[in-house]
Design a protein around this motif. Sequence first.
Motif, PDB file in Angstrom:
ATOM      1  N   LEU A  55       2.373  -0.848   0.641  1.00  0.00           N
ATOM      2  CA  LEU A  55       1.627  -2.084   0.420  1.00  0.00           C
ATOM      3  C   LEU A  55       2.179  -2.918  -0.727  1.00  0.00           C
ATOM      4  O   LEU A  55       1.730  -4.048  -0.931  1.00  0.00           O
ATOM      5  N   SER A  56       3.149  -2.394  -1.456  1.00  0.00           N
ATOM      6  CA  SER A  56       3.771  -3.210  -2.503  1.00  0.00           C
ATOM      7  C   SER A  56       4.551  -4.380  -1.907  1.00  0.00           C
ATOM      8  O   SER A  56       4.895  -5.318  -2.623  1.00  0.00           O
ATOM      9  N   ALA A  57       4.806  -4.328  -0.598  1.00  0.00           N
ATOM     10  CA  ALA A  57       5.518  -5.429   0.067  1.00  0.00           C
ATOM     11  C   ALA A  57       4.609  -6.623   0.325  1.00  0.00           C
ATOM     12  O   ALA A  57       5.085  -7.697   0.705  1.00  0.00           O
ATOM     13  N   PHE A  58       3.283  -6.456   0.123  1.00  0.00           N
ATOM     14  CA  PHE A  58       2.332  -7.525   0.417  1.00  0.00           C
ATOM     15  C   PHE A  58       1.855  -8.201  -0.865  1.00  0.00           C
ATOM     16  O   PHE A  58       1.664  -7.554  -1.894  1.00  0.00           O
ATOM     17  N   ASP A  59       1.648  -9.507  -0.777  1.00  0.00           N
ATOM     18  CA  ASP A  59       1.187 -10.282  -1.930  1.00  0.00           C
ATOM     19  C   ASP A  59      -0.319 -10.184  -2.126  1.00  0.00           C
ATOM     20  O   ASP A  59      -0.829 -10.483  -3.211  1.00  0.00           O
TER      21      ASP A  59
ATOM     22  N   ARG B 197      -4.457  -2.214  -5.414  1.00  0.00           N
ATOM     23  CA  ARG B 197      -4.703  -2.241  -6.861  1.00  0.00           C
ATOM     24  C   ARG B 197      -3.601  -1.494  -7.605  1.00  0.00           C
ATOM     25  O   ARG B 197      -3.151  -1.929  -8.670  1.00  0.00           O
ATOM     26  N   ALA B 198      -3.152  -0.375  -7.056  1.00  0.00           N
ATOM     27  CA  ALA B 198      -2.077   0.382  -7.697  1.00  0.00           C
ATOM     28  C   ALA B 198      -0.784  -0.418  -7.765  1.00  0.00           C
ATOM     29  O   ALA B 198       0.003  -0.273  -8.708  1.00  0.00           O
ATOM     30  N   ALA B 199      -0.584  -1.273  -6.746  1.00  0.00           N
ATOM     31  CA  ALA B 199       0.618  -2.116  -6.701  1.00  0.00           C
ATOM     32  C   ALA B 199       0.465  -3.387  -7.527  1.00  0.00           C
ATOM     33  O   ALA B 199       1.417  -4.163  -7.652  1.00  0.00           O
ATOM     34  N   GLY B 200      -0.738  -3.633  -8.063  1.00  0.00           N
ATOM     35  CA  GLY B 200      -0.961  -4.832  -8.861  1.00  0.00           C
ATOM     36  C   GLY B 200      -1.196  -6.079  -8.050  1.00  0.00           C
ATOM     37  O   GLY B 200      -1.096  -7.192  -8.574  1.00  0.00           O
ATOM     38  N   SER B 201      -1.530  -5.920  -6.770  1.00  0.00           N
ATOM     39  CA  SER B 201      -1.789  -7.060  -5.889  1.00  0.00           C
ATOM     40  C   SER B 201      -3.288  -7.266  -5.747  1.00  0.00           C
ATOM     41  O   SER B 201      -4.067  -6.319  -5.892  1.00  0.00           O
ATOM     42  N   PRO B 202      -3.726  -8.494  -5.412  1.00  0.00           N
ATOM     43  CA  PRO B 202      -5.146  -8.694  -5.147  1.00  0.00           C
ATOM     44  C   PRO B 202      -5.636  -7.766  -4.037  1.00  0.00           C
ATOM     45  O   PRO B 202      -5.035  -7.699  -2.968  1.00  0.00           O
TER      46      PRO B 202
ATOM     47  N   LEU C  94     -13.399  -0.132  -5.562  1.00  0.00           N
ATOM     48  CA  LEU C  94     -11.960  -0.116  -5.295  1.00  0.00           C
ATOM     49  C   LEU C  94     -11.338  -1.505  -5.285  1.00  0.00           C
ATOM     50  O   LEU C  94     -10.112  -1.640  -5.370  1.00  0.00           O
ATOM     51  N   ALA C  95     -12.150  -2.545  -5.190  1.00  0.00           N
ATOM     52  CA  ALA C  95     -11.651  -3.911  -5.019  1.00  0.00           C
ATOM     53  C   ALA C  95     -11.398  -4.579  -6.361  1.00  0.00           C
ATOM     54  O   ALA C  95     -12.115  -4.364  -7.339  1.00  0.00           O
ATOM     55  N   SER C  96     -10.368  -5.438  -6.387  1.00  0.00           N
ATOM     56  CA  SER C  96     -10.160  -6.301  -7.558  1.00  0.00           C
ATOM     57  C   SER C  96     -10.901  -7.617  -7.391  1.00  0.00           C
ATOM     58  O   SER C  96     -11.210  -8.292  -8.381  1.00  0.00           O
ATOM     59  N   HIS C  97     -11.185  -7.997  -6.134  1.00  0.00           N
ATOM     60  CA  HIS C  97     -11.899  -9.231  -5.818  1.00  0.00           C
ATOM     61  C   HIS C  97     -12.925  -8.932  -4.730  1.00  0.00           C
ATOM     62  O   HIS C  97     -12.563  -8.402  -3.664  1.00  0.00           O
TER      63      HIS C  97
ATOM     64  N   ALA D  55      -2.995 -14.993  -3.041  1.00  0.00           N
ATOM     65  CA  ALA D  55      -1.608 -14.557  -2.880  1.00  0.00           C
ATOM     66  C   ALA D  55      -0.634 -15.613  -3.389  1.00  0.00           C
ATOM     67  O   ALA D  55       0.449 -15.284  -3.893  1.00  0.00           O
ATOM     68  N   GLU D  56      -1.013 -16.877  -3.281  1.00  0.00           N
ATOM     69  CA  GLU D  56      -0.175 -17.976  -3.768  1.00  0.00           C
ATOM     70  C   GLU D  56      -0.422 -18.285  -5.243  1.00  0.00           C
ATOM     71  O   GLU D  56       0.105 -19.259  -5.769  1.00  0.00           O
ATOM     72  N   ALA D  57      -1.246 -17.463  -5.890  1.00  0.00           N
ATOM     73  CA  ALA D  57      -1.552 -17.603  -7.320  1.00  0.00           C
ATOM     74  C   ALA D  57      -2.285 -18.901  -7.640  1.00  0.00           C
ATOM     75  O   ALA D  57      -2.131 -19.464  -8.729  1.00  0.00           O
ATOM     76  N   MET D  58      -3.101 -19.388  -6.705  1.00  0.00           N
ATOM     77  CA  MET D  58      -3.977 -20.515  -7.029  1.00  0.00           C
ATOM     78  C   MET D  58      -4.996 -20.073  -8.073  1.00  0.00           C
ATOM     79  O   MET D  58      -5.447 -18.924  -8.056  1.00  0.00           O
ATOM     80  N   PRO D  59      -5.411 -20.961  -8.996  1.00  0.00           N
ATOM     81  CA  PRO D  59      -6.573 -20.652  -9.834  1.00  0.00           C
ATOM     82  C   PRO D  59      -7.756 -20.319  -8.927  1.00  0.00           C
ATOM     83  O   PRO D  59      -7.895 -20.877  -7.835  1.00  0.00           O
TER      84      PRO D  59
END
Length: 310
Positions: A129-133, A153-158, A177-180, A261-265
């Motif tokens: 899953l580190s391949a996903f944004d 979460r382990a990969a640092g992705s949303p 388990l969720a960041s969002h 994923a696009e880093a929008m605010p």
Amino acid sequence: MSRPVKLLSVGALTLDTILRVDTLPAHQGKFIASDAVQIASGMAASAACAARRLGAAVSLWASAGDDSVGDQLVAGIEAEGVDCSFVRRVDGTRSALASILVDAHGERIIVPFYDRRAQTDPEALPADLSAFDAVLVDVRWPGAAALALSAARAAGSPAILDADTAPLDVLKRLLPLASHIVASEPAARIVCGQALDPETACADLASRTDAFVAVTGGAAGSWWFDRSAGFVRHVAAPRIKAVDTLAAGDVFHGAFAVGLAEAMPVEQALRFASAAAALKCLRFGGRLGAPDRAETLAMMATHWPDGPKA
């Protein structure tokens, strides 16, 4: 961005039969539909298709039976440009079905069927899953959702949870388990255990987790907890005359995942999601009404003319 963001959507894949009627039945009888469509859908699948129309490269991880309906489901989602190579086919099981009535005001009744044998916990993730944004999960396949959220979460992705109506034990399993967390009003009330208004429910839910928390309220907009300010903020939904609200929440979640994923605010991502969901509600046919990116940005420019451009 130089490339489309990559999104993994995890959860429900169903064959929806959508019938348009003047009013939702209040008694038994025979009712004649004025329109009808049969499509591959489901929360995660609809969110995936919406995200694809908004410019993301999307993969779907879902579970289906080894029947002809499963073949139809995969073909229908692949036709939208979504990668279905992770869709699991379970021998001897039936694919999910749903019958849906939509009335003249866009409100609906949904009657789904899930073969629980097809929803057994997966043994492992289908990919790195580190391949996903970003990773988006719903509550319909909890075992897969838990694996995907933890890995994201382990990969640092949303790691985004579409927290909709579900048994309390499922919500309690997935929320940490969720960041969002983007919860429907009914789901927030299931967790908080009270008949709270959406703003209060958002604050209550945020007090139970360190994740980003939002609560959606359909035409009333969405509420999100601003941890830096310490209070709940509101994003108003564009005012429209709804034709069909079916899959509006799924489109919202798919668009929100693209925005993150696009880093929008975060508030901009919520506006992006609100605009996409409002446009969907203007069209009959469930997820088939999901807009493209140009339409969504135009809606944002109309309703938030002073906001930053997505």
